[in-house]
Enzyme design. Structure first.
Site, PDB file in Angstrom:
ATOM      1  N   LEU A   1     -14.207  18.825 -42.298  1.00 16.17           N
ATOM      2  CA  LEU A   1     -13.557  18.862 -40.989  1.00 16.17           C
ATOM      3  C   LEU A   1     -12.333  19.781 -40.986  1.00 16.17           C
ATOM      4  CD1 LEU A   1     -13.922  15.054 -40.173  1.00 16.17           C
ATOM      5  CD2 LEU A   1     -15.290  16.942 -39.257  1.00 16.17           C
ATOM      6  N   GLY A  15     -10.380  13.047 -50.137  1.00 20.32           N
ATOM      7  CA  GLY A  15     -11.516  12.416 -50.803  1.00 20.32           C
ATOM      8  C   GLY A  15     -12.469  11.758 -49.819  1.00 20.32           C
ATOM      9  N   ALA A  56     -25.911  10.992 -40.702  1.00 20.24           N
ATOM     10  CA  ALA A  56     -27.233  11.604 -40.563  1.00 20.24           C
ATOM     11  C   ALA A  56     -27.200  12.979 -41.208  1.00 20.24           C
ATOM     12  CB  ALA A  56     -27.608  11.719 -39.086  1.00 20.24           C
ATOM     13  N   VAL A 110     -17.460   8.360 -40.189  1.00 13.75           N
ATOM     14  CA  VAL A 110     -18.766   8.592 -39.559  1.00 13.75           C
ATOM     15  C   VAL A 110     -19.435   9.738 -40.333  1.00 13.75           C
ATOM     16  CG1 VAL A 110     -18.406   7.708 -37.216  1.00 13.75           C
ATOM     17  CG2 VAL A 110     -17.511   9.945 -37.829  1.00 13.75           C
ATOM     18  N   LYS A 163     -35.155  10.201 -42.643  1.00 17.30           N
ATOM     19  CA  LYS A 163     -34.971  10.822 -41.328  1.00 17.30           C
ATOM     20  C   LYS A 163     -35.942  11.998 -41.204  1.00 17.30           C
ATOM     21  CE  LYS A 163     -31.745  13.559 -38.615  1.00 17.30           C
ATOM     22  NZ  LYS A 163     -30.445  14.221 -38.526  1.00 17.30           N
ATOM     23  N   THR A 193     -25.107  18.722 -38.580  1.00 22.40           N
ATOM     24  CA  THR A 193     -24.932  19.943 -39.369  1.00 22.40           C
ATOM     25  C   THR A 193     -23.675  19.939 -40.245  1.00 22.40           C
ATOM     26  OG1 THR A 193     -24.077  20.843 -37.297  1.00 22.40           O
ATOM     27  CG2 THR A 193     -26.257  21.565 -37.985  1.00 22.40           C
TER      28      THR A 193
HETATM   29  P1  FAD Z   1     -12.296  12.940 -43.808  1.00 30.03           P
HETATM   30  O1  FAD Z   1     -13.402  11.977 -43.877  1.00 30.03           O
HETATM   31  O2  FAD Z   1     -11.349  12.815 -42.652  1.00 30.03           O
HETATM   32  O3  FAD Z   1     -11.475  12.817 -45.153  1.00 30.03           O
HETATM   33  C1  FAD Z   1     -10.172  13.339 -45.281  1.00 30.03           C
HETATM   34  C2  FAD Z   1      -9.598  12.946 -46.623  1.00 30.03           C
HETATM   35  O4  FAD Z   1      -8.343  13.578 -46.773  1.00 30.03           O
HETATM   36  C3  FAD Z   1      -9.355  11.446 -46.802  1.00 30.03           C
HETATM   37  O5  FAD Z   1      -9.732  11.075 -48.103  1.00 30.03           O
HETATM   38  C4  FAD Z   1      -7.837  11.290 -46.661  1.00 30.03           C
HETATM   39  O6  FAD Z   1      -7.327  10.225 -47.414  1.00 30.03           O
HETATM   40  C5  FAD Z   1      -7.400  12.636 -47.226  1.00 30.03           C
HETATM   41  N1  FAD Z   1      -6.074  13.046 -46.734  1.00 30.03           N
HETATM   42  C6  FAD Z   1      -5.726  13.477 -45.506  1.00 30.03           C
HETATM   43  N2  FAD Z   1      -4.400  13.721 -45.449  1.00 30.03           N
HETATM   44  C7  FAD Z   1      -3.905  13.455 -46.682  1.00 30.03           C
HETATM   45  C8  FAD Z   1      -2.624  13.486 -47.261  1.00 30.03           C
HETATM   46  N3  FAD Z   1      -1.541  13.838 -46.565  1.00 30.03           N
HETATM   47  N4  FAD Z   1      -2.496  13.119 -48.543  1.00 30.03           N
HETATM   48  C9  FAD Z   1      -3.562  12.749 -49.293  1.00 30.03           C
HETATM   49  N5  FAD Z   1      -4.809  12.689 -48.799  1.00 30.03           N
HETATM   50  C10 FAD Z   1      -4.974  13.034 -47.503  1.00 30.03           C
HETATM   51  N6  FAD Z   1     -21.709  14.995 -40.002  1.00 30.03           N
HETATM   52  C11 FAD Z   1     -23.014  14.976 -40.324  1.00 30.03           C
HETATM   53  O7  FAD Z   1     -23.444  15.766 -41.165  1.00 30.03           O
HETATM   54  N7  FAD Z   1     -23.853  14.082 -39.725  1.00 30.03           N
HETATM   55  C12 FAD Z   1     -23.455  13.257 -38.738  1.00 30.03           C
HETATM   56  O8  FAD Z   1     -24.240  12.438 -38.266  1.00 30.03           O
HETATM   57  C13 FAD Z   1     -22.099  13.319 -38.323  1.00 30.03           C
HETATM   58  N8  FAD Z   1     -21.632  12.541 -37.319  1.00 30.03           N
HETATM   59  C14 FAD Z   1     -20.324  12.661 -36.932  1.00 30.03           C
HETATM   60  C15 FAD Z   1     -19.870  11.974 -35.810  1.00 30.03           C
HETATM   61  C16 FAD Z   1     -18.563  12.143 -35.373  1.00 30.03           C
HETATM   62  C17 FAD Z   1     -18.093  11.435 -34.149  1.00 30.03           C
HETATM   63  C18 FAD Z   1     -17.672  12.976 -36.103  1.00 30.03           C
HETATM   64  C19 FAD Z   1     -16.239  13.145 -35.660  1.00 30.03           C
HETATM   65  C20 FAD Z   1     -18.121  13.650 -37.221  1.00 30.03           C
HETATM   66  C21 FAD Z   1     -19.441  13.529 -37.632  1.00 30.03           C
HETATM   67  N9  FAD Z   1     -19.911  14.254 -38.711  1.00 30.03           N
HETATM   68  C22 FAD Z   1     -21.240  14.215 -39.019  1.00 30.03           C
HETATM   69  C23 FAD Z   1     -19.006  15.040 -39.539  1.00 30.03           C
HETATM   70  C24 FAD Z   1     -18.708  14.269 -40.828  1.00 30.03           C
HETATM   71  O9  FAD Z   1     -18.183  13.003 -40.512  1.00 30.03           O
HETATM   72  C25 FAD Z   1     -17.729  15.037 -41.711  1.00 30.03           C
HETATM   73  O10 FAD Z   1     -18.165  16.362 -41.866  1.00 30.03           O
HETATM   74  C26 FAD Z   1     -17.639  14.416 -43.078  1.00 30.03           C
HETATM   75  O11 FAD Z   1     -17.382  13.040 -43.002  1.00 30.03           O
HETATM   76  C27 FAD Z   1     -16.552  15.082 -43.896  1.00 30.03           C
HETATM   77  O12 FAD Z   1     -15.282  14.682 -43.501  1.00 30.03           O
HETATM   78  P2  FAD Z   1     -14.070  15.189 -44.400  1.00 30.03           P
HETATM   79  O13 FAD Z   1     -14.295  14.745 -45.793  1.00 30.03           O
HETATM   80  O14 FAD Z   1     -13.900  16.630 -44.144  1.00 30.03           O
HETATM   81  O15 FAD Z   1     -12.805  14.470 -43.758  1.00 30.03           O
END
Ligand code: FAD
Length: 494
Positions: free
Chosen positions: A327, A13, A50, A47, A78, A338
């Site tokens: 990710l 989430g 943007a 994070v 932006k 992106t």
């Molecule tokens: P996460 O935010 O890691 O969420 C993972 C989820 O999975 C969490 O809710 C966690 O609780 C859940 N989870 C994991 N394991 C389990 C488990 N075993 N059981 C239950 N739940 C679990 N993108 C942009 O578009 N613009 C930016 O400026 C930008 N800057 C960034 C800078 C950095 C340094 C980084 C690393 C990334 C950046 N990104 C940026 C990418 C962006 O942060 C991600 O694409 C976005 O936040 C999506 O993350 P996510 O939801 O895939 O993963």
């Protein structure tokens, strides 16, 4: 695999999980039962603040009110990314979301600009772009007469919370708990259920993996494989910290190159998101923290946090009955914001191909082929920034300058150097204008231009260029400041 698909389970989430839940519940909520599992024990990456302009289309599709969203997420506008010290130390340019100049059927505006340079018209390429000039002047307004192309800086944590409420109101069931086991059907190899630490079993027909870098479903259960791109994108670490706002927010992201990486500054209404992206081979976490703290302003609001990552991509975005978003699908680099865009385009692609009546390999292949083109184009655009540098002041920049690059990118750079021409590849989310702004901004000057630009004689060209520049300067002059516009349009309460 041709059984009806009615029950979708989203694992995770963060931004990815809640964007998927919001879109699926809004558009297919009548046909599907949607469950999202997330664990309060496992933090989101925290994070990713943007964005790029297509996010506005995504919000329109969902019927999200822009002013409300901006107020709640402390968002600012932006207009692009300002690159400082990338081509050379002391040289800056802005990659803006706007179109530069006016295009003509056979040749883009940069050919006219190159023609003008040879005729002594010594104006910057960016002088002919409305969004870029507005960004520089820190001005902004929305107007029907003068459209402006923009995206947002927003608070990622609040954004996910906002989408959670939106999705729950549309019937998404949220289950809190840590996924401990992913079970598969022995015959098909499809994922059949998730088991939580509490013992609860969550069955599903189709799974969306949004578990972040872990890739709990797509990798740990399905062993999809990962293509490592660190030989082209060597940064593997970031250190992030939030600071108090000490001045009016500017309408663009700052990307400042340092000796061993680059720093972002993302201005929100109530605070600034800062971070340093660096390569651990050339810079320790301590040195990175030192560089970052020396280059931020305002009181520090959060403990600096180190985030480690591998640049690259999951070999398949869709494998069996699982699609990875965010990710868990891979990470290129935050340089051009992106990632959130790729989440959105993955959602749209999946919505269009959704296998209501069972999963066909042809649909999986279509999804993955389109994803391949999109990722390769984004990858090349990001590598371009590192490769086309004249910096030689550290081993890091020497590595970037001299590294091998994908043949598709090598060709694009060479074509531009030799002929001034740029052609987009399938799936490219950036425009010709984006490529030219970055290549020219980092110091590539083509040896020729398209002779369509000779259609104008010297007098006509002078008139065309000067009136275009003057009309942009005039339009920008009449804009309110970005801060004033936010104040009346979407001022947050925090
Ligand atoms: P996460 O935010 O890691 O969420 C993972 C989820 O999975 C969490 O809710 C966690 O609780 C859940 N989870 C994991 N394991 C389990 C488990 N075993 N059981 C239950 N739940 C679990 N993108 C942009 O578009 N613009 C930016 O400026 C930008 N800057 C960034 C800078 C950095 C340094 C980084 C690393 C990334 C950046 N990104 C940026 C990418 C962006 O942060 C991600 O694409 C976005 O936040 C999506 O993350 P996510 O939801 O895939 O993963």
């Amino acid at each position: 695999m041709n059984n009806k698909i009615q029950n979708i389970v989203i694992a995770g989430g963060g931004t990815a999980g809640w964007m998927a839940a919001a879109a699926f519940s809004k558009l297919l909520g009548k046909n599907l039962k949607i469950t999202l599992v997330e664990s309060d024990e496992i933090a989101t990456v925290g994070v990713g603040e943007a964005t790029i302009p297509p996010i506005r289309t995504f919000h329109k599709l969902l019927g999200i009110d822009e002013q409300e969203l901006m107020r709640i997420t402390n968002a600012t506008f932006k207009l692009g990314v300002g690159f400082e010290n990338w081509g050379q130390e002391g040289k800056n340019y802005i990659h803006s979301f706007g179109a530069t100049g006016k295009e003509c059927w056979a040749g883009e505006f940069h050919h006219f600009w190159l023609h003008g340079l040879r005729n002594g018209i010594n104006a910057d390429f960016g002088d002919y772009c409305y969004e870029l000039q507005a960004a520089k002047a820190q001005k902004f307004a929305l107007s029907k007469n003068t459209p402006i192309n923009y995206a947002y800086h927003l608070d990622a944590t609040i954004y996910a919370k906002y989408l959670r409420e939106f999705s729950e109101n549309l019937g998404v069931t949220r289950i809190e708990g840590k996924i401990q086991q992913v079970s598969k059907d022995h015959k098909s190899g499809n994922i059949s259920s998730l088991t939580l630490a509490s013992g609860q079993v969550i069955n599903g027909d189709f799974f969306i993996d949004c578990t972040g870098f872990r890739g709990l479903l797509i990798e740990q259960a399905l062993h999809t494989g990962f293509d490592d791109w660190s030989h082209w994108l060597p940064c593997d670490s970031a250190i992030a910290v939030q600071t108090k706002t000490i001045s009016d927010p500017i309408p663009y992201t700052r990307s400042i190159a340092h000796k061993n990486g680059w720093q972002w500054k993302i201005p929100l209404q109530n605070r600034v998101g800062n971070g340093l992206v660096f390569c651990s081979k050339y810079c320790s976490d301590e040195e990175a923290l030192n560089t970052l703290t020396k280059n931020i302003e305002g009181d520090i609001l959060t403990e600096p946090r180190v985030i480690k990552f591998n640049t690259g991509r999951r070999r398949k975005g869709w494998n069996k009955n699982c699609v990875a978003l965010g990710l868990s699908a891979g990470f290129i680099e935050p340089l051009e914001s992106t990632s959130i865009h790729l989440i959105m385009s993955g959602i749209i692609r999946l919505l269009r191909l959704f296998p209501f009546d069972g999963i066909y390999q042809s649909a999986i292949d279509e999804y993955n082929n389109k994803l391949d083109s999109e990722l390769n184009a984004v990858r090349d655009f990001i590598i371009l920034h590192y490769k086309v540098t004249q910096r030689e002041d550290s081993d890091f920049w020497l590595h970037c300058k001299n590294m091998d690059i994908p043949p598709s990118l090598a060709h694009k750079i060479q074509l531009f150097k030799d002929t001034g021409r740029v052609f987009l590849d399938d799936g490219d989310i950036f425009r010709v204008d984006s490529w030219t702004q970055v290549m020219i901004g980092q110091g590539i000057m083509p040896t020729q231009y398209h002779k369509i630009a000779d259609i104008m004689n010297e007098k006509e060209l002078n008139h065309f260029m000067s009136s275009l520049k003057a009309s942009i300067a005039n339009a920008v002059e009449n804009l309110p400041s970005h801060a004033d516009f936010i104040q009346q349009y979407c001022k947050s309460n925090s």
